[in-house]
Design a protein around this motif. Structure first.
Motif, PDB file in Angstrom:
ATOM      1  N   GLU A  44      -4.583 -40.811   0.138  1.00 32.26           N
ATOM      2  CA  GLU A  44      -4.915 -39.593  -0.608  1.00 32.26           C
ATOM      3  C   GLU A  44      -6.307 -39.130  -0.229  1.00 32.26           C
ATOM      4  O   GLU A  44      -7.270 -39.901  -0.333  1.00 32.26           O
ATOM      5  CB  GLU A  44      -4.953 -39.880  -2.121  1.00 32.26           C
ATOM      6  CG  GLU A  44      -3.760 -40.587  -2.695  1.00 32.26           C
ATOM      7  CD  GLU A  44      -4.019 -41.179  -4.091  1.00 32.26           C
ATOM      8  OE1 GLU A  44      -3.015 -41.453  -4.769  1.00 32.26           O
ATOM      9  OE2 GLU A  44      -5.202 -41.364  -4.483  1.00 32.26           O
ATOM     10  N   GLU A  45      -6.410 -37.871   0.142  1.00 33.15           N
ATOM     11  CA  GLU A  45      -7.731 -37.345   0.467  1.00 33.15           C
ATOM     12  C   GLU A  45      -8.543 -37.170  -0.821  1.00 33.15           C
ATOM     13  O   GLU A  45      -8.012 -36.740  -1.846  1.00 33.15           O
ATOM     14  CB  GLU A  45      -7.615 -36.006   1.199  1.00 33.15           C
ATOM     15  CG  GLU A  45      -8.967 -35.530   1.703  1.00 33.15           C
ATOM     16  CD  GLU A  45      -8.888 -34.380   2.715  1.00 33.15           C
ATOM     17  OE1 GLU A  45      -9.893 -34.086   3.348  1.00 33.15           O
ATOM     18  OE2 GLU A  45      -7.814 -33.794   2.856  1.00 33.15           O
ATOM     19  N   SER A  47     -10.962 -35.123  -2.920  1.00 36.04           N
ATOM     20  CA  SER A  47     -11.182 -33.673  -2.795  1.00 36.04           C
ATOM     21  C   SER A  47     -12.642 -33.325  -2.493  1.00 36.04           C
ATOM     22  O   SER A  47     -12.908 -32.417  -1.725  1.00 36.04           O
ATOM     23  CB  SER A  47     -10.706 -32.959  -4.055  1.00 36.04           C
ATOM     24  OG  SER A  47     -11.349 -33.516  -5.165  1.00 36.04           O
ATOM     25  N   SER A  48     -13.577 -34.072  -3.057  1.00 36.78           N
ATOM     26  CA  SER A  48     -14.976 -33.745  -2.798  1.00 36.78           C
ATOM     27  C   SER A  48     -15.541 -34.489  -1.580  1.00 36.78           C
ATOM     28  O   SER A  48     -16.727 -34.402  -1.291  1.00 36.78           O
ATOM     29  CB  SER A  48     -15.812 -34.048  -4.044  1.00 36.78           C
ATOM     30  OG  SER A  48     -15.508 -35.345  -4.521  1.00 36.78           O
ATOM     31  N   GLN A  50     -14.056 -34.441   1.861  1.00 37.78           N
ATOM     32  CA  GLN A  50     -13.067 -34.024   2.843  1.00 37.78           C
ATOM     33  C   GLN A  50     -13.048 -34.956   4.056  1.00 37.78           C
ATOM     34  O   GLN A  50     -14.100 -35.317   4.585  1.00 37.78           O
ATOM     35  CB  GLN A  50     -13.408 -32.603   3.280  1.00 37.78           C
ATOM     36  CG  GLN A  50     -12.179 -31.817   3.570  1.00 37.78           C
ATOM     37  CD  GLN A  50     -12.480 -30.630   4.444  1.00 37.78           C
ATOM     38  OE1 GLN A  50     -13.448 -30.637   5.201  1.00 37.78           O
ATOM     39  NE2 GLN A  50     -11.660 -29.625   4.322  1.00 37.78           N
ATOM     40  N   ASP A 207     -15.693 -39.151  -8.323  1.00 36.92           N
ATOM     41  CA  ASP A 207     -14.366 -38.510  -8.217  1.00 36.92           C
ATOM     42  C   ASP A 207     -13.401 -39.462  -7.522  1.00 36.92           C
ATOM     43  O   ASP A 207     -12.245 -39.598  -7.907  1.00 36.92           O
ATOM     44  CB  ASP A 207     -14.422 -37.242  -7.349  1.00 36.92           C
ATOM     45  CG  ASP A 207     -15.202 -36.125  -8.010  1.00 36.92           C
ATOM     46  OD1 ASP A 207     -15.413 -36.195  -9.233  1.00 36.92           O
ATOM     47  OD2 ASP A 207     -15.585 -35.185  -7.285  1.00 36.92           O
TER      48      ASP A 207
END
Ligand code: PBG
Length: 325
Positions: A44-45, A47-48, A50, A207
């Motif tokens: 899973e990438e 989000s903050s 990249q 995050d």
């Protein structure tokens, strides 16, 4: 003009510049942080962050082999604990079959030579997202240290080479060293996050692990960014207590601290180029405002030039690939 000294002579060609370069980064300078989640085939990438991922153990093991192939000698493990396993005391952190312990075993059996470092702090396991046990809205030092020492032994039992306490509780290095000695782990190292500042640059990391503090901030245990002398005090105490490697964190806004610590100690100094520093370069590069590859090499070289012997960085793999070209 008749100049006696012409400094540009030593800058005139790539060959001359390479000959006189004072600081050369290499893959073995890097520690690659890894975020591990439950499951198989999960990638899973964040989000903050990249281009950076949370991965399940199977994919993490494949990644570690790749890193080793690129000349990287060390990984630093963080796990994302399931919400239902979180409590105030970090109970899950001591589970011999927990995600961290299984990850250590899987990596050491697939890639035995790589140096496995493990994060020791309660935040990923805490319902409050704090690095220690909370009582009456306070993060209590001494009971936390007891858990951290047990957690360190648990990581050593699973096969960790170096324990990396990132919690900033007082006295934890000595407690961890004593616990390791008592349990017979005389070859397990300690990399102390000695000068860890209360920094906004950890935002993306929180995050990644869903570990943001539920109330307040971390200023009652992490250092005030206004302070420099205090970094030396913290670091010298950790060395006295048995730290093998000391760390300054973050890196880029703290190059003065890295140098100050480097000049004060005789153990290896590491610096953590943190998630927010990664995110800034990524964001600017995405906008077309910075050349990402050049920004990576310049940043990492600057951190080493400041005095870091080791650099924990999310750019470890990318930098190693760039250097191999
Ligand atoms: C938690 C921990 C943090 C980081 C490493 N260990 C976050 C925090 O202290 O809140 C930050 C790493 C990063 O931002 O890349 N003990």
């Amino acid at each position: 003009m008749h100049l006696i000294r012409r400094n540009r002579i030593l800058r005139q060609s790539p060959a001359i510049r390479a000959m006189v370069a004072e600081t050369i980064i290499k893959p073995s300078d890097f520690i690659a942080p890894l975020f591990i989640v439950e499951g198989t085939g999960v990638k899973e990438e964040i989000s903050s962050m990249q281009g950076y991922y949370r991965m399940s153990i199977d994919l993490t093991v494949a990644e570690v082999k790749e890193l080793w192939g690129l000349g990287i000698k060390s990984v630093l493990l963080f796990i994302k604990c399931k919400d239902e396993l979180k409590d105030n005391k970090g109970t899950e952190a001591l589970n011999p079959d927990g995600l961290m312990q299984r990850s250590i075993k899987a990596i050491k059996s697939a890639c035995p030579d790589i140096v496995v470092m493990t994060d020791v702090a309660l935040d990923p396991f805490s319902i409050y997202g704090h690095d220690g046990i909370v009582e009456n809205n306070e993060i209590v030092n001494d009971p936390t240290v007891e858990v951290l020492a047990q957690m360190s032994v648990s990581h050593a039992q699973a096969g960790a080479d170096i324990i990396a306490p990132s919690d900033m509780m007082d006295g934890r290095i000595l407690a961890i060293r004593e616990a390791l000695e008592t349990s017979g782990f005389t070859k397990t190292g300690i990399m102390a996050y000695s000068a860890k500042y209360a920094s906004c640059f950890y935002g993306p990391f929180r995050d990644a692990l869903d570990s943001a503090p539920g109330f307040g901030d971390k200023k009652s245990y992490q250092m005030d960014y206004a302070n420099r002398r205090e970094a030396v005090k913290e670091t010298l105490m950790d060395i006295e207590e048995g730290a093998d490697i000391v760390m300054v964190k973050p890196a880029m806004a703290y190059l003065d601290i890295i140098r100050e610590v480097k000049d004060a100690v005789d153990v290896p100094v590491s610096a953590y180029h943190v998630s927010g520093e990664y995110a800034m370069i990524k964001a600017a590069a995405n906008m077309g405002w910075l050349d990402e590859n050049k920004a990576i090499m310049e940043s990492l070289t600057s951190i080493k030039r400041a005095g870091a012997d080791l650099i924990a960085t999310y750019f470890a793999k990318k930098a190693a690939i760039l250097m191999a070209q």
